[in-house]
Scaffold this active site. Sequence first.
Site, short mmCIF file in Angstrom:
data_model
loop_
_atom_site.label_atom_id
_atom_site.label_comp_id
_atom_site.label_asym_id
_atom_site.label_seq_id
_atom_site.Cartn_x
_atom_site.Cartn_y
_atom_site.Cartn_z
N TYR A 148 -36.39 -35.50 24.40
CA TYR A 148 -35.58 -36.82 24.91
C TYR A 148 -36.93 -37.47 25.83
O TYR A 148 -36.35 -38.37 26.67
CB TYR A 148 -34.50 -36.24 25.64
CG TYR A 148 -33.44 -35.83 24.98
CD1 TYR A 148 -33.17 -34.72 24.16
CD2 TYR A 148 -32.34 -36.65 25.22
CE1 TYR A 148 -32.26 -34.24 23.43
CE2 TYR A 148 -31.02 -36.48 24.47
CZ TYR A 148 -31.17 -35.11 23.42
OH TYR A 148 -29.97 -34.94 22.72
N LYS A 194 -37.85 -22.11 19.26
CA LYS A 194 -38.29 -22.04 18.23
C LYS A 194 -39.89 -21.74 18.01
O LYS A 194 -40.82 -22.31 17.42
CB LYS A 194 -38.10 -23.17 17.17
CG LYS A 194 -38.19 -23.25 15.84
CD LYS A 194 -37.38 -22.32 15.00
CE LYS A 194 -37.74 -22.36 13.44
NZ LYS A 194 -36.98 -21.34 12.83
N ASP A 227 -32.54 -21.51 15.12
CA ASP A 227 -31.57 -21.35 13.98
C ASP A 227 -30.61 -20.15 14.10
O ASP A 227 -29.41 -20.23 13.68
CB ASP A 227 -32.44 -21.58 12.92
CG ASP A 227 -33.57 -20.67 12.94
OD1 ASP A 227 -34.01 -20.39 14.09
OD2 ASP A 227 -34.27 -20.62 11.83
N ASP A 251 -28.77 -29.34 23.76
CA ASP A 251 -27.60 -30.59 23.36
C ASP A 251 -26.72 -30.14 22.29
O ASP A 251 -25.62 -30.19 22.20
CB ASP A 251 -28.33 -31.96 23.04
CG ASP A 251 -27.44 -32.94 23.18
OD1 ASP A 251 -26.27 -32.83 23.83
OD2 ASP A 251 -27.59 -34.00 22.93
N ASP A 255 -22.66 -28.58 22.04
CA ASP A 255 -21.48 -29.14 21.14
C ASP A 255 -20.96 -27.95 20.53
O ASP A 255 -19.84 -27.98 20.43
CB ASP A 255 -22.17 -30.21 20.47
CG ASP A 255 -21.98 -31.54 21.14
OD1 ASP A 255 -21.99 -31.94 22.22
OD2 ASP A 255 -21.42 -32.62 20.24
#
Length: 357
Positions: A148, A194, A227, A251, A255
């Site tokens: 971001y 990751k 993942d 983010d 959700d």
Amino acid sequence: MLISKNIILTKTRRQPEMSKTYKIAALKGDGIGPEVTEATVKVLQAVQEKSNFKLNFLYGEAGYHCIAEYGTNLPKQTVELIKQTDACLKGPMTTPEESGAPVSVAVTLRRMFNLYANVRPCKSFPSVESLKPNIDLIVVRENTEGLYSGAESLLAPGVGVALRIITREASLKIAEFAFKLASQRKKHLTYVHKGNILRITDGIFKDAVKEAQQKFPDVEVDDLHIDAATMQLIKKPETYDVMVTTNLFGDILSDEAAQVTGSLGLAAGANIGATYGMFEPVHGSAPKYAGMNRVNPIATIMAGAMMLDYLGEKQAVAKIENAVIAVLKEGKVRTADLGGSATTSEMADAIVAKLKA
Ligand code: NAD
């Protein structure tokens, strides 16, 4: 207490016998923003009637609808208004996607006020269908850098690059914040990354978490690749407590966690910095439902409760949470996302009625 029992957001503590007035910047936003913000203001006004504090709402313009008039989605006068306030209640806003268009208001405000911690609790509500029972987790998302950062460019036609900036300083800050939270809750922290692919950037993040861990020996720590984390959140969400991660991963995870718990329409978020806090629903402006009085206002109402928690008004937080729980438990007033047909304002009115009872 639903979301904030153990969330250490509090900015100030005042003597309970002293009445206080808080200045609140209220940004209604776009799409469904005005409906859910107005519903939240109604609830906050009802709770202040039963408390010895006052909320002075200062309304500011921000969002997509400002661009035509001001050439920006965050006019200067709104920034000045925010600077005069104790906290900000922010409705969701539509972000244009064309290259060169103003960047997201939320992202700008997070950077401008260094609101480095995005705190997104997900807890099962009574009588709300969730993927698994007994979910009670919080996603803590680094809020100022990562993908971001907005550092994106076109190298050649058809070849673009986005910088994923990760620093030790910001990673340490968010890791310490998350550890503090975990140490007040179930003492379990999962860091999500990751690192097998993003060895340098997530290497810095992982090292920062390990460094912060030294100060919190009583917190059990484990880690997941992003993942695997998205899969585990569906398989066994009830086993997590605090999940800390970088900006984009946080983010996405929050959700997902919101939907696993029941609905995006229930999920609230706090953006916390050293001297200021901004509170908003996790969801966006859902333009297709704008003006229909149909969506669930609870996410924004709970963001309002988190704001009161930040301001130190714990009793008022408990009142709002109890009112929300009572309405959901009864199950008579349900918005469409919860399988009912109640409107946004009917949901707000039902919560206000419980507060006044
Ligand atoms: P969204 O969260 O607005 O909506 C996705 C879907 O979630 C909706 O179609 C709806 O089915 C459901 N939903 C969202 N809020 C709900 C509510 N209160 N009650 C019931 N159901 C609800 O996501 P999107 O469609 O990807 O984004 C729309 C716009 O919002 C975009 O411009 C995006 O950039 C913006 N956005 C803003 C913020 C923010 O202001 N912080 C956050 C996310 C997205």
